[in-house]
Design an enzyme around this catalytic site. Structure first.
Site, short mmCIF file in Angstrom:
data_model
loop_
_atom_site.label_atom_id
_atom_site.label_comp_id
_atom_site.label_asym_id
_atom_site.label_seq_id
_atom_site.Cartn_x
_atom_site.Cartn_y
_atom_site.Cartn_z
N ASP A 166 62.32 35.09 151.88
CA ASP A 166 62.28 34.23 153.06
C ASP A 166 63.00 34.90 154.23
N CYS A 180 46.19 20.64 140.28
CA CYS A 180 46.58 19.37 140.91
C CYS A 180 45.63 18.25 140.48
N CYS A 189 57.62 17.04 159.17
CA CYS A 189 58.33 17.19 157.89
C CYS A 189 59.85 17.00 158.09
N CYS A 222 58.48 15.51 147.98
CA CYS A 222 57.15 15.90 147.49
C CYS A 222 57.24 16.84 146.29
N CYS A 235 64.41 18.23 152.35
CA CYS A 235 63.83 17.07 151.66
C CYS A 235 63.13 17.58 150.41
N CYS A 282 52.39 13.60 145.78
CA CYS A 282 53.20 14.14 146.88
C CYS A 282 52.76 13.54 148.22
N CYS A 312 45.54 14.15 141.23
CA CYS A 312 46.88 13.67 141.61
C CYS A 312 47.07 13.74 143.14
N CYS A 334 55.29 11.02 150.61
CA CYS A 334 55.92 11.59 151.82
C CYS A 334 56.17 10.49 152.86
C1 B12 Z 1 57.75 27.73 158.01
C2 B12 Z 1 58.26 27.32 156.65
C3 B12 Z 1 58.54 25.96 156.47
C4 B12 Z 1 58.20 24.90 157.52
C5 B12 Z 1 56.69 24.56 157.44
C6 B12 Z 1 56.19 24.39 156.00
C7 B12 Z 1 54.70 24.24 155.84
N1 B12 Z 1 54.31 23.82 154.65
O1 B12 Z 1 53.92 24.54 156.72
C8 B12 Z 1 59.14 23.74 157.10
C9 B12 Z 1 60.47 23.87 157.84
C10 B12 Z 1 58.61 22.33 157.33
C11 B12 Z 1 59.37 24.08 155.63
C12 B12 Z 1 59.76 23.14 154.69
C13 B12 Z 1 59.98 23.44 153.35
N2 B12 Z 1 60.01 24.65 152.79
CO1 B12 Z 1 59.48 26.25 153.71
N3 B12 Z 1 58.96 27.88 154.44
C14 B12 Z 1 58.46 28.26 155.61
C15 B12 Z 1 58.25 29.78 155.64
C16 B12 Z 1 59.46 30.41 156.35
C17 B12 Z 1 56.97 30.25 156.31
C18 B12 Z 1 55.69 29.54 155.83
C19 B12 Z 1 54.56 29.73 156.79
O2 B12 Z 1 54.21 28.83 157.54
N4 B12 Z 1 53.97 30.89 156.82
C20 B12 Z 1 52.83 31.17 157.66
C21 B12 Z 1 51.54 30.85 156.89
C22 B12 Z 1 50.32 31.19 157.78
O3 B12 Z 1 51.51 31.73 155.76
P1 B12 Z 1 51.62 31.24 154.23
O4 B12 Z 1 52.71 30.25 154.08
O5 B12 Z 1 51.72 32.43 153.35
O6 B12 Z 1 50.26 30.52 154.04
C23 B12 Z 1 49.17 31.22 153.52
C24 B12 Z 1 48.85 30.67 152.16
O7 B12 Z 1 49.76 29.69 151.76
C25 B12 Z 1 47.45 30.20 152.28
N5 B12 Z 1 47.32 28.76 152.30
C26 B12 Z 1 48.02 27.85 152.98
N6 B12 Z 1 47.54 26.66 152.77
C27 B12 Z 1 46.50 26.80 151.93
C28 B12 Z 1 45.65 25.87 151.39
C29 B12 Z 1 44.65 26.30 150.52
C30 B12 Z 1 43.73 25.30 149.97
C31 B12 Z 1 44.54 27.67 150.19
C32 B12 Z 1 43.50 28.14 149.24
C33 B12 Z 1 45.39 28.59 150.75
C34 B12 Z 1 46.35 28.14 151.61
O8 B12 Z 1 46.93 30.67 153.51
C35 B12 Z 1 47.99 30.96 154.41
C36 B12 Z 1 47.63 32.17 155.23
O9 B12 Z 1 47.56 33.34 154.46
C37 B12 Z 1 58.22 30.13 154.10
C38 B12 Z 1 58.73 31.53 153.75
C39 B12 Z 1 57.65 32.58 153.95
N7 B12 Z 1 58.02 33.70 154.51
O10 B12 Z 1 56.52 32.36 153.56
C40 B12 Z 1 59.09 29.01 153.49
C41 B12 Z 1 58.72 28.45 152.10
C42 B12 Z 1 57.24 28.16 152.07
N8 B12 Z 1 59.45 27.19 152.08
C43 B12 Z 1 59.92 26.90 150.93
C44 B12 Z 1 60.58 25.68 150.63
C45 B12 Z 1 61.33 25.63 149.30
C46 B12 Z 1 60.53 24.60 151.52
C47 B12 Z 1 61.05 23.17 151.26
C48 B12 Z 1 60.78 22.64 149.85
C49 B12 Z 1 62.57 23.12 151.56
C50 B12 Z 1 63.22 21.77 151.40
N9 B12 Z 1 63.58 21.36 150.18
O11 B12 Z 1 63.45 21.08 152.37
C51 B12 Z 1 60.26 22.35 152.34
C52 B12 Z 1 58.93 21.84 151.75
C53 B12 Z 1 57.97 21.25 152.75
C54 B12 Z 1 56.52 21.43 152.30
N10 B12 Z 1 55.98 20.48 151.54
O12 B12 Z 1 55.93 22.45 152.62
C55 B12 Z 1 59.63 27.98 149.90
C56 B12 Z 1 58.53 27.51 148.95
C57 B12 Z 1 58.70 27.93 147.49
C58 B12 Z 1 57.48 27.53 146.71
N11 B12 Z 1 57.69 27.21 145.45
O13 B12 Z 1 56.37 27.51 147.21
C59 B12 Z 1 59.24 29.20 150.81
C60 B12 Z 1 58.19 30.13 150.23
C61 B12 Z 1 60.56 30.00 151.06
C62 B12 Z 1 60.96 30.85 149.83
N12 B12 Z 1 60.96 32.17 149.98
O14 B12 Z 1 61.23 30.39 148.79
N13 B12 Z 1 59.12 25.36 155.38
S1 SF4 Z 2 52.38 15.99 143.23
FE1 SF4 Z 2 51.12 17.14 144.69
S2 SF4 Z 2 51.49 19.30 144.18
FE2 SF4 Z 2 52.16 18.08 142.40
S3 SF4 Z 2 50.35 18.00 141.05
FE3 SF4 Z 2 50.32 16.15 142.35
S4 SF4 Z 2 49.02 16.77 144.07
FE4 SF4 Z 2 49.63 18.66 143.08
S1 SF4 Z 3 59.49 17.88 152.29
FE1 SF4 Z 3 59.61 15.62 152.53
S2 SF4 Z 3 58.89 15.20 154.62
FE2 SF4 Z 3 58.28 17.31 154.12
S3 SF4 Z 3 56.20 17.14 153.32
FE3 SF4 Z 3 57.55 17.00 151.54
S4 SF4 Z 3 57.96 14.80 151.27
FE4 SF4 Z 3 57.11 15.07 153.31
#
Ligand code: B12
Ligand code: SF4
Ligand code: SF4
Length: 236
Positions: free
Chosen positions: A60, A114, A140, A170, A167, A120, A117, A124
Protein backbone atom coordinates in the site's frame (compact mmCIF):
# COMPACT_ATOMS: atom_id res chain seq x y z
CA UNK A 1 -0.59 -13.15 3.07
CA UNK A 2 1.41 -15.86 4.72
CA UNK A 3 0.84 -19.23 6.32
CA UNK A 4 1.70 -18.00 9.84
CA UNK A 5 -1.34 -15.73 9.80
CA UNK A 6 0.28 -12.34 9.66
CA UNK A 7 -3.10 -10.98 8.64
CA UNK A 8 -5.06 -8.20 10.32
CA UNK A 9 -7.67 -10.33 12.07
CA UNK A 10 -7.13 -9.81 15.82
CA UNK A 11 -8.03 -12.40 18.47
CA UNK A 12 -9.70 -9.69 20.56
CA UNK A 13 -12.53 -7.52 19.26
CA UNK A 14 -12.48 -3.93 20.49
CA UNK A 15 -15.97 -3.26 19.18
CA UNK A 16 -18.40 -4.06 22.00
CA UNK A 17 -21.83 -2.36 21.66
CA UNK A 18 -21.80 1.38 22.31
CA UNK A 19 -18.01 1.58 22.16
CA UNK A 20 -16.25 3.77 19.62
CA UNK A 21 -14.54 1.62 17.02
CA UNK A 22 -11.41 1.65 14.93
CA UNK A 23 -10.66 -0.72 12.04
CA UNK A 24 -8.98 -3.94 13.11
CA UNK A 25 -5.97 -3.35 10.88
CA UNK A 26 -5.05 -0.33 13.01
CA UNK A 27 -5.13 -2.04 16.45
CA UNK A 28 -1.39 -2.65 16.59
CA UNK A 29 1.70 -1.29 14.84
CA UNK A 30 1.47 0.28 11.40
CA UNK A 31 1.33 -2.45 8.73
CA UNK A 32 3.42 -0.39 6.32
CA UNK A 33 6.45 -1.09 8.53
CA UNK A 34 5.57 -4.54 9.89
CA UNK A 35 4.72 -6.06 6.51
CA UNK A 36 7.55 -4.31 4.67
CA UNK A 37 10.06 -5.70 7.16
CA UNK A 38 8.70 -9.18 6.59
CA UNK A 39 8.95 -8.73 2.84
CA UNK A 40 12.60 -7.76 3.23
CA UNK A 41 13.29 -10.92 5.23
CA UNK A 42 11.48 -12.94 2.54
CA UNK A 43 13.59 -11.25 -0.16
CA UNK A 44 16.79 -12.20 1.72
CA UNK A 45 15.61 -15.81 1.90
CA UNK A 46 15.00 -15.82 -1.83
CA UNK A 47 18.48 -14.38 -2.43
CA UNK A 48 20.05 -17.02 -0.15
CA UNK A 49 18.36 -19.74 -2.14
CA UNK A 50 18.78 -18.60 -5.73
CA UNK A 51 21.52 -15.98 -5.71
CA UNK A 52 21.34 -12.27 -6.39
CA UNK A 53 18.07 -10.81 -7.65
CA UNK A 54 16.96 -7.22 -7.73
CA UNK A 55 13.64 -6.42 -6.17
CA UNK A 56 11.42 -3.89 -4.45
CA UNK A 57 8.84 -4.36 -1.74
CA UNK A 58 5.43 -2.67 -1.73
CA UNK A 59 2.59 -2.63 0.76
CA UNK A 60 0.00 0.00 0.00
CA UNK A 61 3.02 2.22 -0.51
CA UNK A 62 3.01 3.03 -4.24
CA UNK A 63 0.46 3.19 -7.07
CA UNK A 64 0.45 -0.58 -7.59
CA UNK A 65 -2.89 -2.15 -8.55
CA UNK A 66 -2.67 -4.55 -5.64
CA UNK A 67 -6.11 -6.16 -5.90
CA UNK A 68 -5.89 -6.59 -9.66
CA UNK A 69 -2.47 -8.30 -9.41
CA UNK A 70 -3.56 -10.46 -6.50
CA UNK A 71 -6.65 -11.53 -8.40
CA UNK A 72 -4.58 -12.37 -11.51
CA UNK A 73 -2.17 -14.36 -9.35
CA UNK A 74 -4.99 -16.50 -7.97
CA UNK A 75 -4.70 -15.28 -4.36
CA UNK A 76 -8.45 -14.84 -4.27
CA UNK A 77 -11.31 -13.16 -6.07
CA UNK A 78 -12.47 -9.55 -5.84
CA UNK A 79 -15.70 -9.62 -3.81
CA UNK A 80 -18.81 -7.47 -4.14
CA UNK A 81 -17.32 -5.23 -1.41
CA UNK A 82 -14.36 -4.72 -3.84
CA UNK A 83 -11.88 -6.42 -1.49
CA UNK A 84 -9.80 -9.45 -2.35
CA UNK A 85 -10.91 -12.54 -0.44
CA UNK A 86 -10.40 -16.27 -0.56
CA UNK A 87 -12.08 -19.35 0.83
CA UNK A 88 -9.39 -20.10 3.44
CA UNK A 89 -8.77 -16.68 4.90
CA UNK A 90 -11.70 -14.41 4.08
CA UNK A 91 -10.48 -10.84 3.47
CA UNK A 92 -8.81 -9.71 6.71
CA UNK A 93 -5.33 -9.47 5.25
CA UNK A 94 -3.15 -6.85 3.62
CA UNK A 95 -1.90 -7.10 0.09
CA UNK A 96 1.84 -6.72 -0.41
CA UNK A 97 4.22 -7.40 -3.26
CA UNK A 98 7.83 -8.19 -4.07
CA UNK A 99 8.59 -7.07 -7.61
CA UNK A 100 11.69 -8.95 -8.78
CA UNK A 101 13.70 -9.36 -11.96
CA UNK A 102 13.29 -13.13 -12.17
CA UNK A 103 10.70 -15.23 -13.94
CA UNK A 104 8.65 -17.36 -11.53
CA UNK A 105 6.00 -20.02 -11.92
CA UNK A 106 2.63 -18.44 -11.39
CA UNK A 107 -0.98 -19.41 -10.77
CA UNK A 108 -3.99 -18.14 -12.66
CA UNK A 109 -7.22 -16.49 -11.47
CA UNK A 110 -9.76 -18.44 -9.43
CA UNK A 111 -13.55 -18.48 -9.48
CA UNK A 112 -15.74 -15.84 -7.79
CA UNK A 113 -17.49 -17.43 -4.80
CA UNK A 114 -19.75 -14.50 -3.81
CA UNK A 115 -22.66 -16.23 -5.47
CA UNK A 116 -26.04 -14.70 -4.64
CA UNK A 117 -24.78 -13.21 -1.34
CA UNK A 118 -25.24 -9.45 -0.91
CA UNK A 119 -24.47 -9.20 2.84
CA UNK A 120 -21.82 -6.50 2.41
CA UNK A 121 -24.04 -4.34 0.20
CA UNK A 122 -27.01 -4.70 2.54
CA UNK A 123 -24.98 -3.88 5.65
CA UNK A 124 -23.11 -0.80 4.43
CA UNK A 125 -24.66 2.07 6.41
CA UNK A 126 -23.72 4.80 3.91
CA UNK A 127 -24.77 2.90 0.76
CA UNK A 128 -21.21 3.03 -0.47
CA UNK A 129 -21.65 -0.23 -2.43
CA UNK A 130 -24.37 0.88 -4.88
CA UNK A 131 -23.86 -2.12 -7.15
CA UNK A 132 -21.95 -5.38 -6.84
CA UNK A 133 -18.15 -4.95 -7.04
CA UNK A 134 -18.39 -1.15 -7.03
CA UNK A 135 -17.41 0.86 -3.96
CA UNK A 136 -18.08 4.58 -4.14
CA UNK A 137 -15.06 5.76 -2.18
CA UNK A 138 -16.62 9.19 -1.63
CA UNK A 139 -19.40 7.57 0.46
CA UNK A 140 -17.24 5.15 2.42
CA UNK A 141 -16.77 5.68 6.19
CA UNK A 142 -13.15 4.68 5.73
CA UNK A 143 -12.67 7.63 3.38
CA UNK A 144 -14.54 10.08 5.61
CA UNK A 145 -12.72 9.09 8.78
CA UNK A 146 -9.19 8.58 7.39
CA UNK A 147 -8.66 10.41 4.12
CA UNK A 148 -11.00 13.42 4.21
CA UNK A 149 -9.24 16.50 5.55
CA UNK A 150 -12.30 18.80 5.61
CA UNK A 151 -15.44 18.57 7.76
CA UNK A 152 -17.55 15.42 7.32
CA UNK A 153 -20.75 16.29 5.38
CA UNK A 154 -23.72 16.67 7.75
CA UNK A 155 -25.79 14.38 5.52
CA UNK A 156 -23.71 11.49 6.94
CA UNK A 157 -24.76 12.23 10.53
CA UNK A 158 -26.01 9.20 12.44
CA UNK A 159 -24.75 6.69 9.85
CA UNK A 160 -21.28 5.82 11.11
CA UNK A 161 -22.31 3.24 13.72
CA UNK A 162 -19.54 4.51 16.06
CA UNK A 163 -16.68 3.97 13.60
CA UNK A 164 -14.10 6.71 14.24
CA UNK A 165 -11.18 5.35 12.17
CA UNK A 166 -11.89 3.15 9.15
CA UNK A 167 -14.76 0.68 8.97
CA UNK A 168 -14.93 -3.13 8.94
CA UNK A 169 -18.67 -3.63 8.45
CA UNK A 170 -18.56 -5.01 4.89
CA UNK A 171 -15.91 -7.51 6.05
CA UNK A 172 -17.45 -8.39 9.43
CA UNK A 173 -20.67 -9.51 7.71
CA UNK A 174 -18.92 -11.49 4.97
CA UNK A 175 -19.57 -15.22 5.46
CA UNK A 176 -16.06 -16.06 4.27
CA UNK A 177 -14.59 -14.12 7.17
CA UNK A 178 -16.04 -16.64 9.61
CA UNK A 179 -13.14 -18.80 8.45
CA UNK A 180 -10.53 -16.11 9.05
CA UNK A 181 -8.11 -17.22 11.79
CA UNK A 182 -6.64 -14.72 14.27
CA UNK A 183 -3.14 -13.53 13.37
CA UNK A 184 -0.01 -14.54 15.27
CA UNK A 185 1.95 -11.31 14.77
CA UNK A 186 2.78 -9.75 18.18
CA UNK A 187 3.29 -6.33 16.58
CA UNK A 188 -0.38 -6.31 15.50
CA UNK A 189 -1.64 -6.82 19.07
CA UNK A 190 -3.60 -3.81 20.35
CA UNK A 191 -1.81 -1.40 22.65
CA UNK A 192 -2.87 -2.50 26.18
CA UNK A 193 -4.40 0.92 26.89
CA UNK A 194 -6.64 0.73 23.81
CA UNK A 195 -8.75 -1.97 25.41
CA UNK A 196 -9.21 0.18 28.49
CA UNK A 197 -10.49 3.26 26.64
CA UNK A 198 -14.09 3.99 27.61
CA UNK A 199 -16.34 6.25 25.54
CA UNK A 200 -15.70 9.17 27.95
CA UNK A 201 -11.93 8.63 27.58
CA UNK A 202 -12.23 8.74 23.78
CA UNK A 203 -14.16 11.99 23.97
CA UNK A 204 -11.53 13.57 26.23
CA UNK A 205 -8.53 12.15 24.41
CA UNK A 206 -5.42 14.31 24.80
CA UNK A 207 -2.27 14.57 22.70
CA UNK A 208 -0.41 12.63 25.42
CA UNK A 209 -2.88 9.70 25.33
CA UNK A 210 -3.03 9.79 21.52
CA UNK A 211 0.77 9.61 21.27
CA UNK A 212 1.01 6.84 23.86
CA UNK A 213 -1.63 4.57 22.31
CA UNK A 214 -1.28 5.35 18.62
CA UNK A 215 2.38 6.34 18.28
CA UNK A 216 3.15 3.28 16.16
CA UNK A 217 -0.35 2.70 14.75
CA UNK A 218 -1.81 3.62 11.36
CA UNK A 219 -4.25 5.83 13.32
CA UNK A 220 -1.47 8.45 13.35
CA UNK A 221 -2.55 9.26 9.80
CA UNK A 222 -5.51 11.35 10.98
CA UNK A 223 -3.47 13.12 13.67
CA UNK A 224 -5.26 13.95 16.90
CA UNK A 225 -7.30 16.71 15.22
CA UNK A 226 -8.74 14.28 12.64
CA UNK A 227 -9.55 11.65 15.25
CA UNK A 228 -11.24 14.25 17.46
CA UNK A 229 -13.29 15.47 14.48
CA UNK A 230 -14.49 11.88 13.94
CA UNK A 231 -15.24 11.32 17.63
CA UNK A 232 -17.26 14.56 17.77
CA UNK A 233 -19.08 13.62 14.57
CA UNK A 234 -20.35 10.27 15.85
CA UNK A 235 -21.10 11.69 19.28
CA UNK A 236 -23.22 14.72 18.54
C1 B12 B 1 -7.98 4.13 -2.57
C2 B12 B 1 -8.09 3.00 -1.56
C3 B12 B 1 -9.19 3.03 -0.70
C4 B12 B 1 -10.33 4.04 -0.84
C5 B12 B 1 -11.28 3.59 -1.98
C6 B12 B 1 -11.59 2.09 -1.93
C7 B12 B 1 -12.36 1.55 -3.10
N1 B12 B 1 -12.88 0.34 -2.93
O1 B12 B 1 -12.46 2.16 -4.15
C8 B12 B 1 -10.95 4.01 0.57
C9 B12 B 1 -10.29 5.06 1.46
C10 B12 B 1 -12.46 4.21 0.64
C11 B12 B 1 -10.50 2.63 1.05
C12 B12 B 1 -11.14 1.92 2.05
C13 B12 B 1 -10.74 0.67 2.49
N2 B12 B 1 -9.61 0.02 2.16
CO1 B12 B 1 -8.42 0.61 0.77
N3 B12 B 1 -7.20 1.02 -0.58
C14 B12 B 1 -7.12 1.98 -1.50
C15 B12 B 1 -5.83 1.80 -2.33
C16 B12 B 1 -4.77 2.76 -1.75
C17 B12 B 1 -5.99 2.05 -3.81
C18 B12 B 1 -7.16 1.31 -4.48
C19 B12 B 1 -7.52 1.91 -5.81
O2 B12 B 1 -8.50 2.62 -5.95
N4 B12 B 1 -6.72 1.67 -6.81
C20 B12 B 1 -6.99 2.15 -8.15
C21 B12 B 1 -7.81 1.09 -8.91
C22 B12 B 1 -8.05 1.57 -10.35
O3 B12 B 1 -6.99 -0.08 -8.98
P1 B12 B 1 -7.33 -1.48 -8.25
O4 B12 B 1 -7.75 -1.23 -6.85
O5 B12 B 1 -6.18 -2.40 -8.42
O6 B12 B 1 -8.56 -1.96 -9.06
C23 B12 B 1 -8.38 -2.82 -10.15
C24 B12 B 1 -8.97 -4.16 -9.81
O7 B12 B 1 -9.45 -4.21 -8.50
C25 B12 B 1 -9.99 -4.37 -10.85
N5 B12 B 1 -11.35 -4.26 -10.36
C26 B12 B 1 -11.89 -3.33 -9.56
N6 B12 B 1 -13.16 -3.55 -9.42
C27 B12 B 1 -13.46 -4.65 -10.14
C28 B12 B 1 -14.65 -5.31 -10.33
C29 B12 B 1 -14.66 -6.45 -11.12
C30 B12 B 1 -15.94 -7.14 -11.33
C31 B12 B 1 -13.46 -6.93 -11.70
C32 B12 B 1 -13.45 -8.16 -12.52
C33 B12 B 1 -12.28 -6.25 -11.51
C34 B12 B 1 -12.31 -5.12 -10.74
O8 B12 B 1 -9.84 -3.38 -11.84
C35 B12 B 1 -9.15 -2.26 -11.31
C36 B12 B 1 -8.24 -1.68 -12.36
O9 B12 B 1 -7.19 -2.55 -12.70
C37 B12 B 1 -5.49 0.28 -2.06
C38 B12 B 1 -3.99 -0.04 -2.12
C39 B12 B 1 -3.51 -0.24 -3.54
N7 B12 B 1 -2.36 0.29 -3.85
O10 B12 B 1 -4.19 -0.90 -4.32
C40 B12 B 1 -6.09 0.04 -0.67
C41 B12 B 1 -6.72 -1.34 -0.35
C42 B12 B 1 -7.61 -1.74 -1.50
N8 B12 B 1 -7.54 -1.04 0.81
C43 B12 B 1 -7.55 -1.99 1.66
C44 B12 B 1 -8.36 -1.99 2.83
C45 B12 B 1 -8.04 -3.06 3.88
C46 B12 B 1 -9.39 -1.05 2.99
C47 B12 B 1 -10.45 -1.03 4.11
C48 B12 B 1 -10.99 -2.40 4.51
C49 B12 B 1 -9.84 -0.32 5.36
C50 B12 B 1 -10.78 -0.17 6.54
N9 B12 B 1 -10.95 -1.21 7.36
O11 B12 B 1 -11.33 0.88 6.75
C51 B12 B 1 -11.56 -0.13 3.47
C52 B12 B 1 -12.58 -1.00 2.71
C53 B12 B 1 -13.55 -0.25 1.85
C54 B12 B 1 -14.00 -1.10 0.65
N10 B12 B 1 -15.06 -1.87 0.80
O12 B12 B 1 -13.34 -1.04 -0.37
C55 B12 B 1 -6.67 -3.16 1.26
C56 B12 B 1 -7.54 -4.32 0.77
C57 B12 B 1 -7.04 -5.71 1.15
C58 B12 B 1 -7.90 -6.76 0.49
N11 B12 B 1 -8.05 -7.87 1.16
O13 B12 B 1 -8.40 -6.57 -0.59
C59 B12 B 1 -5.77 -2.50 0.14
C60 B12 B 1 -5.36 -3.43 -0.99
C61 B12 B 1 -4.49 -1.99 0.87
C62 B12 B 1 -3.51 -3.13 1.21
N12 B12 B 1 -2.32 -3.11 0.60
O14 B12 B 1 -3.77 -4.01 1.92
N13 B12 B 1 -9.44 2.19 0.36
S1 SF4 C 1 -20.38 -10.39 1.96
FE1 SF4 C 1 -19.93 -9.44 -0.02
S2 SF4 C 1 -17.81 -10.03 -0.47
FE2 SF4 C 1 -18.56 -11.44 1.12
S3 SF4 C 1 -19.37 -13.22 -0.02
FE3 SF4 C 1 -21.09 -11.81 0.36
S4 SF4 C 1 -21.16 -10.57 -1.51
FE4 SF4 C 1 -19.15 -11.54 -1.50
S1 SF4 D 1 -15.92 0.03 4.71
FE1 SF4 D 1 -17.92 0.50 5.70
S2 SF4 D 1 -18.67 2.35 4.67
FE2 SF4 D 1 -17.01 1.51 3.39
S3 SF4 D 1 -18.04 0.20 1.90
FE3 SF4 D 1 -17.52 -1.13 3.63
S4 SF4 D 1 -19.32 -1.07 4.98
FE4 SF4 D 1 -19.52 0.63 3.56
Amino acid sequence: MSKDHSNNNPSSDETSPGKLKIAKYAYGEDYHFVVKNRLKVFMEKIQDKIGHVNGRAFVDSAPVHERAWAQKAGLGWIGKNSLLLNRNMGSFFFLAELVMDIELDYDGPIKDYCGSCTACMDACPTDAIPQPYVVDGSRCISYFTIELKAEIPLGQKGKFENWVFGCDICQDVCPWNRLSKPHSEPRFEPHPDLEKLKTEDWREITEEVFQRIFKKSAVKRTKLTGLKRNIDFVGK
